[in-house]
Design an enzyme around this catalytic site. Structure first.
Site, short mmCIF file in Angstrom:
data_model
loop_
_atom_site.label_atom_id
_atom_site.label_comp_id
_atom_site.label_asym_id
_atom_site.label_seq_id
_atom_site.Cartn_x
_atom_site.Cartn_y
_atom_site.Cartn_z
N GLY A 21 0.82 -1.21 0.00
CA GLY A 21 0.00 0.00 0.00
C GLY A 21 0.86 1.26 0.00
O GLY A 21 0.61 2.20 -0.75
N ASN A 101 -2.83 -11.57 -1.48
CA ASN A 101 -2.43 -12.92 -1.88
C ASN A 101 -3.56 -13.89 -1.58
O ASN A 101 -4.33 -13.67 -0.65
CB ASN A 101 -1.22 -13.38 -1.06
CG ASN A 101 0.08 -12.82 -1.62
OD1 ASN A 101 0.21 -12.56 -2.80
ND2 ASN A 101 1.06 -12.64 -0.74
N LYS A 187 -1.24 -17.19 -9.75
CA LYS A 187 -0.52 -16.57 -8.64
C LYS A 187 -0.60 -17.45 -7.40
O LYS A 187 0.35 -17.53 -6.61
CB LYS A 187 -1.11 -15.17 -8.37
CG LYS A 187 -0.50 -14.43 -7.20
CD LYS A 187 0.80 -13.76 -7.56
CE LYS A 187 1.58 -13.17 -6.40
NZ LYS A 187 0.89 -12.27 -5.52
N ASN A 195 5.62 -19.00 -0.47
CA ASN A 195 5.32 -18.40 0.84
C ASN A 195 5.51 -19.35 2.02
O ASN A 195 6.30 -19.05 2.93
CB ASN A 195 3.93 -17.76 0.82
CG ASN A 195 3.87 -16.58 -0.14
OD1 ASN A 195 4.58 -16.58 -1.15
ND2 ASN A 195 3.08 -15.60 0.16
N ASN A 205 13.52 -15.92 -1.07
CA ASN A 205 12.86 -16.69 -2.14
C ASN A 205 13.86 -17.48 -2.98
O ASN A 205 13.61 -18.60 -3.39
CB ASN A 205 12.06 -15.76 -3.05
CG ASN A 205 10.93 -15.05 -2.32
OD1 ASN A 205 10.66 -15.38 -1.17
ND2 ASN A 205 10.29 -14.09 -2.97
N GLU A 269 -1.23 -15.38 5.70
CA GLU A 269 -2.35 -15.58 4.76
C GLU A 269 -2.50 -17.06 4.39
O GLU A 269 -3.04 -17.37 3.34
CB GLU A 269 -2.11 -14.73 3.52
CG GLU A 269 -2.12 -13.24 3.82
CD GLU A 269 -1.99 -12.38 2.59
OE1 GLU A 269 -2.96 -11.70 2.22
OE2 GLU A 269 -0.90 -12.38 1.99
O1 PAF Z 1 3.80 -12.90 -1.09
C1 PAF Z 1 4.86 -12.60 -1.65
O2 PAF Z 1 5.89 -12.41 -1.04
C2 PAF Z 1 4.84 -12.39 -3.15
O3 PAF Z 1 3.51 -12.63 -3.60
C3 PAF Z 1 5.82 -13.24 -3.97
C4 PAF Z 1 5.46 -13.13 -5.43
C5 PAF Z 1 5.80 -14.69 -3.53
C6 PAF Z 1 7.22 -12.69 -3.89
O4 PAF Z 1 7.79 -12.71 -2.65
#
Ligand code: PAF
Length: 306
Positions: A21, A101, A187, A195, A205, A269
């Site tokens: 945001g 997400n 996604k 995640n 990541n 989430e």
């Molecule tokens: O939630 C997240 O962190 C993002 O959606 C992603 C694409 C996995 C990148 O870190």
């Protein structure tokens, strides 16, 4: 025949002070758009914005009149109550862009709005992190991404010429599509892998590219693809593997949102990501042991502090 009234100019308000945001608010402000922040109490927020090694400062205050364009980039578990709290302050023709997400309940979201209010959904791969205090925040744009935006109801389409360019500035480049659901499944596959695994292993990541994660990655992806396909949104396993690998590559240095949530002892989430996959698989009579295990592991980590 009476012509419909032309759409009013939009004044953007961003809900909360989460990383995505504030990233959107700073990018809109940098572009000369006047942005306000919708917060629980009346205050101003000073933001130091860092992107591509350049720094800029912004001061955001609360809106003083009815809201006609609102970006709601709150967590999946908080979105319905955020919209319920906004409701009384929305203009009759307000445009709401929801972004989080996991799988949203679009029908439930729409049921919160008047038929004259536009509903949009945006999914993004931008990465940002915040640090500092509540009123003095540093926002770093850690991973340049892209977004997909779709109108959810008919009235939103009347405002496409205003909402699209604003979202392009805020979280672009934006691909505008008619139906968000195929993109959300896509996604979801990315989030279902990156995640929980980065949260469980407390890593960036890019770490998941290591060969010892390969079997688990492929098994998670195969499960998500089978649930997506059985739900009417065909996902090809090889193409989804490529997508997940490319997101891991592009965001290699980033900590995922779930890793940050667990690290900072916040609610995750997981319910809208692995939890949604497990519930959907149950409805369809499919087995998703990998996703079920990830859901359990994250719930256990979360239970230590929630
Ligand atoms: O939630 C997240 O962190 C993002 O959606 C992603 C694409 C996995 C990148 O870190």
């Amino acid at each position: 025949m009476a012509q419909p009234a032309p759409p009013q100019p939009l004044n953007w308000t961003v809900v909360g002070q989460g990383a995505i945001g504030l990233l959107a608010a700073c990018r809109l402000s940098r572009h000369g758009t006047n942005v306000t922040l919708w917060l629980r109490e009346q205050r101003t927020v000073n933001v130091q914005f860092v992107a591509a090694n350049q720094q800029s400062s912004f001061v955001f205050s609360m809106p003083s009149k009815a809201l006609n364009a609102v970006l709601v980039p709150v967590k999946s578990y908080a979105v319905i109550s955020a919209v319920q709290q906004l409701k009384a302050n929305l203009a009759a023709d307000a445009q709401l862009v929801i972004s989080h997400n996991g799988m949203p309940d679009l029908a439930l979201l729409q049921a919160q709005l008047l038929p004259s209010q536009g509903l949009w959904f945006l999914t993004t791969t931008h990465g940002a992190v915040t640090s500092g205090t509540e009123n003095q925040i540093r926002v770093e744009h850690t991973g340049g991404g892209q977004s997909v935006l779709a109108p959810v109801n008919a009235v939103a389409r009347l405002y496409a010429r205003q909402v699209e360019p604003a979202m392009h500035t805020a979280l672009g480049p934006v691909q505008q599509v008619e139906d968000i659901l195929p993109f959300l499944w896509h996604k979801l596959a990315v989030n279902a892998v990156i995640n929980p695994l980065t949260a469980i292993h407390n890593c960036r990541n890019g770490e998941l590219r290591q060969p010892h994660y390969r079997r688990q990655l492929e098994a998670i992806i195969a499960e998500v693809c089978s649930v997506a396909t059985a739900s009417g949104y065909p996902l090809d396993i090889a193409a989804t593997n490529d997508t997940v690998r490319s997101v891991m590559e592009k965001t290699a240095q980033n900590y995922s949102s779930m890793q940050q949530d667990i690290y900072r002892k916040r609610q995750t989430e997981i319910d809208a990501i692995s939890g949604f996959i497990v519930r959907q698989a149950n409805k369809l009579g499919l087995n998703v042991p990998e996703n079920m295990q990830l859901q359990q592991q994250i719930l256990q980590l979360q239970q230590r502090y929630l």
